[in-house]
Write a protein that holds these residues in place. Structure first.
Motif, PDB file in Angstrom:
ATOM      1  N   GLY A   1     -33.402 -12.583  39.693  1.00 32.35           N
ATOM      2  CA  GLY A   1     -33.871 -11.652  39.054  1.00 32.35           C
ATOM      3  C   GLY A   1     -33.151 -10.191  38.931  1.00 32.35           C
ATOM      4  O   GLY A   1     -32.469 -10.123  40.136  1.00 32.35           O
TER       5      GLY A   1
ATOM      6  N   HIS B   1     -34.368  -6.414  38.548  1.00 29.98           N
ATOM      7  CA  HIS B   1     -35.316  -5.464  38.286  1.00 29.98           C
ATOM      8  C   HIS B   1     -34.874  -4.249  38.168  1.00 29.98           C
ATOM      9  O   HIS B   1     -33.933  -3.382  38.688  1.00 29.98           O
ATOM     10  N   ASP B   2     -35.283  -3.724  36.954  1.00 31.82           N
ATOM     11  CA  ASP B   2     -34.727  -2.065  36.536  1.00 31.82           C
ATOM     12  C   ASP B   2     -35.587  -1.222  37.312  1.00 31.82           C
ATOM     13  O   ASP B   2     -36.776  -0.807  37.128  1.00 31.82           O
TER      14      ASP B   2
ATOM     15  N   GLY C   1     -38.675  -0.272  35.371  1.00 34.09           N
ATOM     16  CA  GLY C   1     -39.648  -0.966  35.734  1.00 34.09           C
ATOM     17  C   GLY C   1     -39.977  -2.580  35.275  1.00 34.09           C
ATOM     18  O   GLY C   1     -40.919  -3.373  35.477  1.00 34.09           O
TER      19      GLY C   1
ATOM     20  N   THR D   1     -38.526  -6.285  34.820  1.00 36.66           N
ATOM     21  CA  THR D   1     -37.925  -7.453  35.471  1.00 36.66           C
ATOM     22  C   THR D   1     -37.228  -8.494  34.483  1.00 36.66           C
ATOM     23  O   THR D   1     -38.219  -8.996  33.675  1.00 36.66           O
ATOM     24  N   TYR D   2     -36.104  -8.800  34.734  1.00 34.31           N
ATOM     25  CA  TYR D   2     -35.538  -9.971  33.688  1.00 34.31           C
ATOM     26  C   TYR D   2     -34.883 -11.117  34.610  1.00 34.31           C
ATOM     27  O   TYR D   2     -34.415 -11.060  35.796  1.00 34.31           O
ATOM     28  N   HIS D   3     -34.948 -12.327  34.205  1.00 37.01           N
ATOM     29  CA  HIS D   3     -34.355 -13.422  34.923  1.00 37.01           C
ATOM     30  C   HIS D   3     -33.153 -14.044  34.296  1.00 37.01           C
ATOM     31  O   HIS D   3     -33.139 -14.295  32.975  1.00 37.01           O
TER      32      HIS D   3
ATOM     33  N   HIS E   1     -29.176   0.875  32.877  1.00 36.77           N
ATOM     34  CA  HIS E   1     -29.993  -0.037  33.710  1.00 36.77           C
ATOM     35  C   HIS E   1     -29.621   0.432  35.046  1.00 36.77           C
ATOM     36  O   HIS E   1     -28.455   0.283  35.271  1.00 36.77           O
TER      37      HIS E   1
ATOM     38  N   PHE F   1     -30.146  -1.978  37.967  1.00 40.80           N
ATOM     39  CA  PHE F   1     -30.801  -3.118  38.489  1.00 40.80           C
ATOM     40  C   PHE F   1     -30.813  -3.410  40.179  1.00 40.80           C
ATOM     41  O   PHE F   1     -29.887  -3.026  40.583  1.00 40.80           O
ATOM     42  N   ARG F   2     -31.914  -3.941  40.708  1.00 42.00           N
ATOM     43  CA  ARG F   2     -31.867  -4.349  42.128  1.00 42.00           C
ATOM     44  C   ARG F   2     -31.866  -5.725  41.739  1.00 42.00           C
ATOM     45  O   ARG F   2     -32.838  -6.386  41.098  1.00 42.00           O
TER      46      ARG F   2
ATOM     47  N   GLU G   1     -32.587  -9.530  42.797  1.00 33.96           N
ATOM     48  CA  GLU G   1     -33.613 -10.051  43.486  1.00 33.96           C
ATOM     49  C   GLU G   1     -33.334 -11.790  43.504  1.00 33.96           C
ATOM     50  O   GLU G   1     -33.447 -12.252  42.415  1.00 33.96           O
TER      51      GLU G   1
END
Length: 82
Positions: free
Chosen positions: A47, A49-50, A54, A56-58, A76, A78-79, A81
């Motif tokens: 994942g 997560h922006d 807010g 989340t993309y996979h 973006h 992104f964290r 995950e």
């Protein structure tokens, strides 16, 4: 588009930044993510997560499509995950 990442030595905190460098035009295309540098095995689904927007993309794999708009989502943060 410029892409860069930063990770802690133990991979407990990983960020990926995707930024549109053009202030007046949309930018879209495939980006390459160095999975090894992020501590992710090839072929794993992960994942992103922006933290700014807010969402989340996979993603799977090292190549992913992004679209950035100067008047909206121009970057973006992104964290990653797992």
């Amino acid at each position: 588009i410029i892409v860069f990442s930063k990770v802690t030595p133990d991979f407990s905190n990983r960020v990926l930044v995707v930024l549109n460098l053009h202030p007046h035009e949309e930018a879209a295309g495939m980006i390459h993510v160095d999975l090894g540098a992020l501590g992710l095995p090839v072929g794993v689904r992960y994942g992103v997560h922006d933290l700014m927007h807010g969402m989340t993309y996979h993603w799977t794999g090292s190549h992913n499509f992004v679209k950035l708009h100067p008047g909206g989502t121009f970057m973006h943060l992104f964290r990653i995950e797992p």
